[in-house]
Design an enzyme around this catalytic site. Structure first.
Site, short mmCIF file in Angstrom:
data_model
loop_
_atom_site.label_atom_id
_atom_site.label_comp_id
_atom_site.label_asym_id
_atom_site.label_seq_id
_atom_site.Cartn_x
_atom_site.Cartn_y
_atom_site.Cartn_z
N HIS A 183 0.83 -1.20 0.00
CA HIS A 183 0.00 0.00 0.00
C HIS A 183 0.86 1.25 0.00
O HIS A 183 2.06 1.20 0.26
CB HIS A 183 -0.92 0.02 1.24
CG HIS A 183 -0.15 0.24 2.51
ND1 HIS A 183 0.65 -0.74 3.07
CD2 HIS A 183 -0.04 1.32 3.32
CE1 HIS A 183 1.21 -0.27 4.16
NE2 HIS A 183 0.81 0.98 4.35
N ASP B 140 0.73 4.93 1.99
CA ASP B 140 0.02 5.48 3.14
C ASP B 140 -0.98 6.55 2.73
O ASP B 140 -0.63 7.50 2.01
CB ASP B 140 1.01 6.08 4.15
CG ASP B 140 1.83 5.00 4.85
OD1 ASP B 140 1.32 3.86 5.00
OD2 ASP B 140 2.98 5.29 5.23
N HIS C 30 4.72 0.06 0.15
CA HIS C 30 5.49 -0.73 1.11
C HIS C 30 4.63 -1.84 1.70
O HIS C 30 3.40 -1.85 1.58
CB HIS C 30 6.11 0.15 2.20
CG HIS C 30 5.14 0.99 2.96
ND1 HIS C 30 4.58 2.14 2.46
CD2 HIS C 30 4.61 0.84 4.20
CE1 HIS C 30 3.76 2.66 3.34
NE2 HIS C 30 3.75 1.89 4.41
N ARG D 183 5.42 6.01 14.04
CA ARG D 183 5.36 6.64 12.71
C ARG D 183 4.68 8.00 12.75
O ARG D 183 3.64 8.16 13.41
CB ARG D 183 4.59 5.73 11.75
CG ARG D 183 4.71 6.14 10.29
CD ARG D 183 3.86 5.28 9.39
NE ARG D 183 2.53 5.85 9.22
CZ ARG D 183 1.50 5.21 8.66
NH1 ARG D 183 1.65 3.98 8.21
NH2 ARG D 183 0.33 5.80 8.53
C1 SIN Z 1 3.34 0.82 7.68
O1 SIN Z 1 3.58 2.00 7.89
O2 SIN Z 1 2.55 0.47 6.81
C2 SIN Z 1 4.01 -0.26 8.52
C3 SIN Z 1 5.43 -0.42 8.13
C4 SIN Z 1 6.14 -1.35 9.08
O3 SIN Z 1 5.72 -1.50 10.24
O4 SIN Z 1 7.14 -1.93 8.69
#
Ligand code: SIN
Length: 297
Positions: free
Chosen positions: A105, A107, A269, A285
């Site tokens: 996806h 973000d 990612h 994050r």
């Molecule tokens: C994400 O932000 O989608 C998760 C990425 C991760 O935890 O590696």
């Protein structure tokens, strides 16, 4: 003294020699932004002592910060920080979302103005019995994926638009949740109404570099405008398989203290699920708002 070096994959760079707890001058910050646009993902190493305040302050230099819709996973006292972790408190309650990113996806592509970039700080990284890091994050370059498309597909897609929705990515992640893992909370129809779907061109231009980008992803894209669901699903699966080919993917092996910044506009990612308590993964994050995507060409 800041050093920028290529990472070991097809794209990406690492930066050493910075302490983000100190104020960076404008020239240094501009160098980081330039590196982000050029390399698509950058890892600033050695930020073990980065505080939530400094994480937020550094992130704000990229733009306005989002507060995640699943507010129960936001860090107490710091709503701009979204906690991604499999760790629980002494009562067994989740300290964050364990199942974030389990599908490819971009973000917040379900927003009219999706995220420009995200900044993920590794507080604790799980390791296997030999001390090797687990819980990698995979990044795919949607610029490289666009470049490698057949000309007919480029022509077809540049006239198309895709519908991105939170309901879609929520459903896809929920379907992958494992029993015993602290997953997504149940959302009501009213919750979904707060995050209506967004329509974006399937091929967009990067707002800083102008490069054309394939902008649809398996996690968030519900369908292509004007296309039946079956045809749309088939096309999306084909494009996802193309985008995540090994030659367009960088797999990040985390070290504690990494601050990974990814350009959401030109990458997708995926968080690898290969660890289990007592192997602890604790990440925080911030997510920076971006401009509304514009069609390429
Ligand atoms: C994400 O932000 O989608 C998760 C990425 C991760 O935890 O590696």
């Amino acid at each position: 003294m800041l050093t920028i070096e290529r990472l070991s994959g097809p794209f990406g760079a690492e930066i050493t020699g910075l302490d983000l707890n100190t104020e960076l001058d404008t020239a240094t910050f501009d160098e980081i932004v330039e590196a982000l646009h050029r390399h698509a993902v950058i890892c600033i190493r050695g930020q073990q002592s980065l505080t939530p305040e400094k994480h937020i302050a550094f992130s704000r230099r990229f733009g306005e910060l989002e507060v995640h819709v699943q507010s129960s996973f936001n860090l107490d006292g710091y709503p701009e920080i979204y906690c991604i972790t499999n760790c629980v408190d002494e009562k067994g309650d989740a300290l964050g979302l364990a199942e974030a990113g389990r599908v490819w996806h971009t973000d917040l592509s379900y927003m009219r103005e999706p995220s420009r970039c995200s900044l993920l700080h590794a507080i604790e990284v799980p390791i296997d019995e030999d001390g090797n890091p687990l819980g990698d994050t995979l990044f795919a370059s949607c610029t490289m994926a666009y470049e490698a498309l057949a000309d007919e597909m480029k022509e077809r897609l540049c006239k198309m638009q895709a519908i991105h929705s939170y309901r879609q990515v929520y459903g896809r992640i929920k379907a992958k949740s494992k029993p015993g893992r602290q997953g997504l909370k149940d959302l009501t129809e009213e919750d979904f109404q707060k995050v209506p779907p967004a329509i974006h061109p399937a091929i967009i231009a990067h707002p800083h570099t102008g490069a054309p980008i394939l902008f649809c992803d398996f996690g968030t894209t519900e369908s292509f405008v004007g296309m039946g669901q079956d045809e749309s699903d088939t096309l999306l699966e084909e494009l996802t398989a193309h985008t995540v080919r090994p030659e367009f993917v960088y797999a990040h092996k985390w070290h504690g203290g990494d601050l990974m910044i990814w350009d959401n506009i030109q990458t997708q990612h995926f968080a690898v699920d290969d660890y289990w308590l007592p192997q602890r993964r604790r990440m925080q994050r911030t997510t920076v708002k971006g401009p509304a995507p514009q069609a390429a060409g």
